[in-house]
Design an enzyme around this catalytic site. Structure first.
Site, PDB file in Angstrom:
ATOM      1  N   GLU A 150       0.842  -1.191   0.000  1.00  0.00           N
ATOM      2  CA  GLU A 150       0.000   0.000   0.000  1.00  0.00           C
ATOM      3  C   GLU A 150       0.883   1.248   0.000  1.00  0.00           C
ATOM      4  O   GLU A 150       1.935   1.261   0.640  1.00  0.00           O
ATOM      5  CB  GLU A 150      -0.915  -0.002   1.220  1.00  0.00           C
ATOM      6  CG  GLU A 150      -1.886  -1.173   1.217  1.00  0.00           C
ATOM      7  CD  GLU A 150      -2.673  -1.309   2.498  1.00  0.00           C
ATOM      8  OE1 GLU A 150      -3.766  -1.923   2.445  1.00  0.00           O
ATOM      9  OE2 GLU A 150      -2.211  -0.836   3.546  1.00  0.00           O
ATOM     10  N   ASP A 166      -4.536  -7.921   6.134  1.00  0.00           N
ATOM     11  CA  ASP A 166      -5.547  -8.850   5.622  1.00  0.00           C
ATOM     12  C   ASP A 166      -5.044 -10.288   5.531  1.00  0.00           C
ATOM     13  O   ASP A 166      -5.827 -11.221   5.695  1.00  0.00           O
ATOM     14  CB  ASP A 166      -6.007  -8.406   4.236  1.00  0.00           C
ATOM     15  CG  ASP A 166      -6.844  -7.143   4.289  1.00  0.00           C
ATOM     16  OD1 ASP A 166      -7.608  -6.980   5.257  1.00  0.00           O
ATOM     17  OD2 ASP A 166      -6.736  -6.310   3.377  1.00  0.00           O
TER      18      ASP A 166
END
Length: 397
Positions: A150, A166
């Site tokens: 990210e 996640d």
């Protein structure tokens, strides 16, 4: 097939708070950040399959969602449908094993995905992009080995992380070259850390081994984060109950003091449990926010009963509580946050997924839950004037 956004949004809130804290230092004296910067992708995985790369996100100048090609040019997603329609092929050919390639990162808030052997399947709904949700057995990406990083690139610089919020899967490290030519990097596993993590998770009683997903042939693909373990039944919903109950019992007779801002130690909030509710007061004695007793879903996702809005009171308190629950420091230290890594994960009831990830990281840093940045234990690189970014794919051993 719609992806649950809860842990993703929690991670975004943590990143926003961190970015906000960094930006309060004031603008640096340097030239403006260019519209794109190079991202050098190096494939040290040793795997022979084709590698596919995707650069997906939100264009900060317009707020539109889309993807960037290898040169950093933005392409908006077309309108989606219901049921979801196939997204355009946004894949970029990645480097072969032992090789490197360079793409351009635009001013995005987004993700760089990479997959081995097969292209990822993305679809579009009327609400936007449907990202992989491999906690769903029917997700078309379920049997693909993939991962993502990210990042945010804006006028104030680059923030780039390695994330396990996640799932834990194909390993990689991230880095940034600063304006003086030095390089900062993070996210690399210890030698043998990939297999070491999975072996450790298999040996953890209580359902933690059920987080591991494999292909039909037995190939290990990933371990789901415990939030998804609870949601799918891989972990029992009661997995954190004993610890939460002990915290609630302790703070019925003891005060929990939260000092959420390291740079503002005079701001303190004081919590006590009364009538089953944890209430926090400020220095004047006024109640500023309160929390019902959280369940495992709320703890692992840092949401629901531990929701953390991007404000100046509840959000910072909730972030601190979330870190304390996941790291199991709330019983041993009534002054939070406890940022000393040696005290983390010492209770038998803890986030063993996060514990085992941090144990395998070369520098001890990871984003194993949404607010792992509390105390700066996150795997993040940042620079206000980046020359170049790096994404290095490491061996699965």
């Amino acid at each position: 097939m719609l992806r649950s956004l809860r842990s993703r949004l929690a991670a975004a809130a943590g990143a926003a708070a961190l970015v906000g804290a960094l930006l309060t230092l004031g603008p640096p004296a340097h030239a403006a950040v260019p519209d794109t910067i190079p991202l050098k992708i190096t494939n040290n995985s040793g795997r022979g399959e084709p590698l596919y790369v995707y650069n997906l996100g939100t264009q900060l100048s317009s707020g539109r969602q889309g993807w960037a090609d290898a040169g950093g040019t933005f392409h908006a997603w077309p309108a989606g449908g219901n049921p979801p329609t196939p997204a355009p092929d946004a894949s970029i050919p990645g480097p072969a094993a032992g090789q490197s390639t360079t793409i351009r990162l635009p001013k995005f808030s987004g993700r760089v995905y990479f997959s081995y052997g097969r292209k990822l399947v993305f679809r579009l709904t009327t609400g936007g992009l449907v990202q992989p949700a491999v906690q769903n057995p029917a997700d078309p990406n379920r049997d693909i080995l993939f991962n993502w990083s990210e990042y945010t690139l804006n006028d104030s610089g680059l923030w780039l992380n390695s994330t396990q919020v996640d799932m834990f899967s194909a390993p990689y490290a991230v880095g940034v070259q600063r304006s003086d030519g030095s390089v900062s990097s993070t996210g690399r596993l210890r030698p043998g850390g990939y297999n070491g993590f999975f072996n450790a998770l298999r040996g953890q009683p209580g359902g933690w081994a059920n987080l591991i997903q494999t292909r039909p042939d037995g190939t290990v693909l990933r371990a789901l984060a415990p939030l998804y373990g609870v949601e799918t039944g891989a972990l029992p919903r009661s997995v954190m109950d004993d610890y939460v109950n002990r915290v609630w019992q302790k703070y019925a007779t003891t005060t929990l003091t939260v000092t959420p801002f390291a740079d503002r130690p005079s701001i303190k909030y004081h919590g006590r449990v009364s009538g089953g509710v944890l209430r926090f007061t400020d220095g004047s004695g006024a109640v500023v926010t309160s929390f019902q007793k959280p369940d495992a879903d709320s703890v692992f996702g840092c949401h629901r009963l531990l929701d953390a809005p991007n404000d100046t009171v509840r959000g910072p308190i909730s972030r601190t509580l979330c870190a304390g629950f996941n790291r199991s420091t709330l019983l041993v230290n009534p002054d939070q946050p406890d940022t000393t890594a040696a005290s983390f994960y010492q209770d038998p009831v803890t986030n063993h997924y996060a514990r085992k990830i941090h144990a395998q990281m070369a520098d001890g840093k990871a984003y194993a839950f949404a607010f792992d940045d509390v105390g700066h234990h996150e795997s993040l690189v940042h620079d206000a004037a980046p020359r170049q970014a790096y994404l290095t794919l490491d061996p699965l051993n």
